[in-house]
Scaffold this motif. Structure first.
Motif, PDB file in Angstrom:
ATOM      1  N   PHE A  78     -10.406  -1.452  -9.357  1.00  0.00           N
ATOM      2  CA  PHE A  78      -9.238  -0.660  -8.938  1.00  0.00           C
ATOM      3  C   PHE A  78      -8.093  -1.595  -8.588  1.00  0.00           C
ATOM      4  O   PHE A  78      -8.278  -2.603  -7.900  1.00  0.00           O
ATOM      5  CB  PHE A  78      -9.588   0.214  -7.730  1.00  0.00           C
ATOM      6  CG  PHE A  78      -8.480   1.154  -7.342  1.00  0.00           C
ATOM      7  CD1 PHE A  78      -8.361   2.396  -7.941  1.00  0.00           C
ATOM      8  CD2 PHE A  78      -7.525   0.783  -6.402  1.00  0.00           C
ATOM      9  CE1 PHE A  78      -7.333   3.262  -7.602  1.00  0.00           C
ATOM     10  CE2 PHE A  78      -6.489   1.642  -6.051  1.00  0.00           C
ATOM     11  CZ  PHE A  78      -6.398   2.886  -6.665  1.00  0.00           C
ATOM     12  N   ASP A  79      -6.893  -1.271  -9.072  1.00  0.00           N
ATOM     13  CA  ASP A  79      -5.722  -2.112  -8.832  1.00  0.00           C
ATOM     14  C   ASP A  79      -5.068  -1.727  -7.501  1.00  0.00           C
ATOM     15  O   ASP A  79      -4.154  -0.905  -7.447  1.00  0.00           O
ATOM     16  CB  ASP A  79      -4.727  -1.977  -9.982  1.00  0.00           C
ATOM     17  CG  ASP A  79      -3.626  -3.033  -9.934  1.00  0.00           C
ATOM     18  OD1 ASP A  79      -3.375  -3.573  -8.836  1.00  0.00           O
ATOM     19  OD2 ASP A  79      -3.032  -3.314 -10.982  1.00  0.00           O
ATOM     20  N   GLY A  80      -5.570  -2.314  -6.431  1.00  0.00           N
ATOM     21  CA  GLY A  80      -5.061  -1.999  -5.103  1.00  0.00           C
ATOM     22  C   GLY A  80      -3.641  -2.445  -4.879  1.00  0.00           C
ATOM     23  O   GLY A  80      -2.865  -1.786  -4.183  1.00  0.00           O
ATOM     24  N   GLU A  81      -3.260  -3.585  -5.476  1.00  0.00           N
ATOM     25  CA  GLU A  81      -1.895  -4.086  -5.302  1.00  0.00           C
ATOM     26  C   GLU A  81      -0.880  -3.120  -5.913  1.00  0.00           C
ATOM     27  O   GLU A  81       0.153  -2.819  -5.315  1.00  0.00           O
ATOM     28  CB  GLU A  81      -1.749  -5.477  -5.936  1.00  0.00           C
ATOM     29  CG  GLU A  81      -2.453  -6.584  -5.194  1.00  0.00           C
ATOM     30  CD  GLU A  81      -3.952  -6.622  -5.453  1.00  0.00           C
ATOM     31  OE1 GLU A  81      -4.439  -5.943  -6.414  1.00  0.00           O
ATOM     32  OE2 GLU A  81      -4.656  -7.310  -4.688  1.00  0.00           O
ATOM     33  N   LEU A 116      -9.496   0.788  -1.200  1.00  0.00           N
ATOM     34  CA  LEU A 116      -9.891   1.400  -2.469  1.00  0.00           C
ATOM     35  C   LEU A 116     -10.568   0.378  -3.386  1.00  0.00           C
ATOM     36  O   LEU A 116     -11.535   0.689  -4.081  1.00  0.00           O
ATOM     37  CB  LEU A 116      -8.670   2.025  -3.148  1.00  0.00           C
ATOM     38  CG  LEU A 116      -8.084   3.240  -2.425  1.00  0.00           C
ATOM     39  CD1 LEU A 116      -6.734   3.620  -3.026  1.00  0.00           C
ATOM     40  CD2 LEU A 116      -9.034   4.422  -2.477  1.00  0.00           C
ATOM     41  N   LYS A 117     -10.070  -0.864  -3.381  1.00  0.00           N
ATOM     42  CA  LYS A 117     -10.713  -1.924  -4.167  1.00  0.00           C
ATOM     43  C   LYS A 117     -12.148  -2.166  -3.706  1.00  0.00           C
ATOM     44  O   LYS A 117     -13.029  -2.485  -4.510  1.00  0.00           O
ATOM     45  CB  LYS A 117      -9.932  -3.234  -4.047  1.00  0.00           C
ATOM     46  CG  LYS A 117      -8.671  -3.304  -4.877  1.00  0.00           C
ATOM     47  CD  LYS A 117      -8.138  -4.724  -4.977  1.00  0.00           C
ATOM     48  CE  LYS A 117      -7.867  -5.347  -3.628  1.00  0.00           C
ATOM     49  NZ  LYS A 117      -7.239  -6.681  -3.728  1.00  0.00           N
ATOM     50  N   ASP A 118     -12.372  -2.033  -2.388  1.00  0.00           N
ATOM     51  CA  ASP A 118     -13.715  -2.254  -1.850  1.00  0.00           C
ATOM     52  C   ASP A 118     -14.735  -1.238  -2.371  1.00  0.00           C
ATOM     53  O   ASP A 118     -15.919  -1.546  -2.478  1.00  0.00           O
ATOM     54  CB  ASP A 118     -13.705  -2.176  -0.315  1.00  0.00           C
ATOM     55  CG  ASP A 118     -13.118  -3.410   0.335  1.00  0.00           C
ATOM     56  OD1 ASP A 118     -12.884  -4.417  -0.379  1.00  0.00           O
ATOM     57  OD2 ASP A 118     -12.885  -3.377   1.561  1.00  0.00           O
ATOM     58  N   GLY A 165      -4.834   0.114  -0.406  1.00  0.00           N
ATOM     59  CA  GLY A 165      -5.220  -0.479  -1.686  1.00  0.00           C
ATOM     60  C   GLY A 165      -6.428  -1.388  -1.547  1.00  0.00           C
ATOM     61  O   GLY A 165      -7.328  -1.386  -2.391  1.00  0.00           O
ATOM     62  N   ASP A 166      -6.460  -2.192  -0.463  1.00  0.00           N
ATOM     63  CA  ASP A 166      -7.622  -3.053  -0.204  1.00  0.00           C
ATOM     64  C   ASP A 166      -8.880  -2.210  -0.037  1.00  0.00           C
ATOM     65  O   ASP A 166      -9.948  -2.548  -0.553  1.00  0.00           O
ATOM     66  CB  ASP A 166      -7.409  -3.874   1.077  1.00  0.00           C
ATOM     67  CG  ASP A 166      -6.295  -4.900   0.947  1.00  0.00           C
ATOM     68  OD1 ASP A 166      -6.039  -5.380  -0.178  1.00  0.00           O
ATOM     69  OD2 ASP A 166      -5.668  -5.219   1.989  1.00  0.00           O
ATOM     70  N   TYR A 187      -1.360   0.075  -6.412  1.00  0.00           N
ATOM     71  CA  TYR A 187      -1.373   1.290  -5.591  1.00  0.00           C
ATOM     72  C   TYR A 187      -0.470   1.116  -4.373  1.00  0.00           C
ATOM     73  O   TYR A 187       0.361   1.973  -4.074  1.00  0.00           O
ATOM     74  CB  TYR A 187      -2.804   1.605  -5.158  1.00  0.00           C
ATOM     75  CG  TYR A 187      -2.896   2.828  -4.275  1.00  0.00           C
ATOM     76  CD1 TYR A 187      -3.086   4.089  -4.829  1.00  0.00           C
ATOM     77  CD2 TYR A 187      -2.778   2.727  -2.883  1.00  0.00           C
ATOM     78  CE1 TYR A 187      -3.145   5.222  -4.028  1.00  0.00           C
ATOM     79  CE2 TYR A 187      -2.840   3.855  -2.078  1.00  0.00           C
ATOM     80  CZ  TYR A 187      -3.022   5.091  -2.653  1.00  0.00           C
ATOM     81  OH  TYR A 187      -3.063   6.211  -1.857  1.00  0.00           O
ATOM     82  N   ASP A 188      -0.621   0.004  -3.655  1.00  0.00           N
ATOM     83  CA  ASP A 188       0.183  -0.235  -2.456  1.00  0.00           C
ATOM     84  C   ASP A 188       1.668  -0.351  -2.781  1.00  0.00           C
ATOM     85  O   ASP A 188       2.519   0.175  -2.058  1.00  0.00           O
ATOM     86  CB  ASP A 188      -0.279  -1.519  -1.751  1.00  0.00           C
ATOM     87  CG  ASP A 188      -1.640  -1.369  -1.089  1.00  0.00           C
ATOM     88  OD1 ASP A 188      -2.024  -0.229  -0.745  1.00  0.00           O
ATOM     89  OD2 ASP A 188      -2.320  -2.398  -0.912  1.00  0.00           O
ATOM     90  N   THR A 243      -4.863  -3.020   3.672  1.00  0.00           N
ATOM     91  CA  THR A 243      -4.083  -1.884   3.186  1.00  0.00           C
ATOM     92  C   THR A 243      -5.028  -0.834   2.604  1.00  0.00           C
ATOM     93  O   THR A 243      -6.217  -1.092   2.392  1.00  0.00           O
ATOM     94  CB  THR A 243      -3.106  -2.335   2.088  1.00  0.00           C
ATOM     95  OG1 THR A 243      -3.876  -2.753   0.945  1.00  0.00           O
ATOM     96  CG2 THR A 243      -2.214  -3.474   2.570  1.00  0.00           C
TER      97      THR A 243
END
Length: 200
Positions: free
Chosen positions: A182-185, A175-177, A172-173, A187-188, A170
């Protein structure tokens, strides 16, 4: 590695272009090109700037551009992320290319030209959606328009192989990378509602 470093080498390597690939290019919208682009709800806008090129997906719930005349297209700049990459490039350079796709068609139509940005209230008002207008409208003057054969689309199976998105990371994934913590979950989870309220 054998590098091809000149146009002469390149042309010798590939040989001559076919007749259809030469005669298809025109400097205006023919009736067929006009009809084809009017069916397109999605295109990729390519711009050029001092830092390089930028490719931006553009979509709408009807035609992605409005055809004002045989050499002019209007594209509303609907809400996005406000990075303004494409728009900065248009302001500083103006060269653009567009590749129009229509779901199910094995072909594409390409436009090369120059663009300017308009914030004219009358032009923006022509795209009004329930009281919402684009911040600007991209005015494209066509230099070339031509069709693109279907080999790439046929090879990819993009319209015929069904939903190919299973297992993709996703946003979010992604952005976390690139940002620790960063809270990708979150965000998604929030993106769907955020998109609904900021579509236009």
């Amino acid at each position: 590695m054998t590098e091809i470093a000149s146009i002469d080498e390149l042309e010798r390597h590939y040989g001559s272009a076919g007749e259809a690939s030469i005669i298809k290019v025109t400097d205006h919208l023919t009736p067929s090109y006009s009809k084809w682009i009017a069916k397109s709800k999605f295109c990729v806008l390519i711009t050029v700037g001092k830092d390089g090129t930028d490719g931006s997906p553009r979509g709408d719930d009807g035609p992605v551009v409005v055809q004002k005349d045989a050499q002019t297209l209007w594209m509303p700049d609907w809400r996005g992320n406000n990075r303004l990459d494409s728009l900065r490039n248009i302001v500083t350079d103006g060269r653009v290319s567009l590749m129009f796709l229509v779901a199910g068609s094995k072909n594409a139509v390409r436009v090369n030209g120059t663009a300017t940005l308009s914030a004219d209230p009358k032009i923006r008002a022509t795209f009004d959606r329930r009281g919402t207008q684009p911040a600007t409208v991209i005015i494209v003057k066509i230099a070339e328009v031509y069709s693109q054969c279907g080999r790439a689309i046929l090879r990819s199976g993009i319209w015929t192989d069904g939903d190919q998105s299973n297992g993709l990371p996703t946003v979010g994934d992604m952005l976390k990378d690139v940002k620790d913590g960063f809270d990708g979950e979150e965000y998604d989870a929030a993106w769907g509602e955020r998109a609904k309220s900021t579509m236009w």
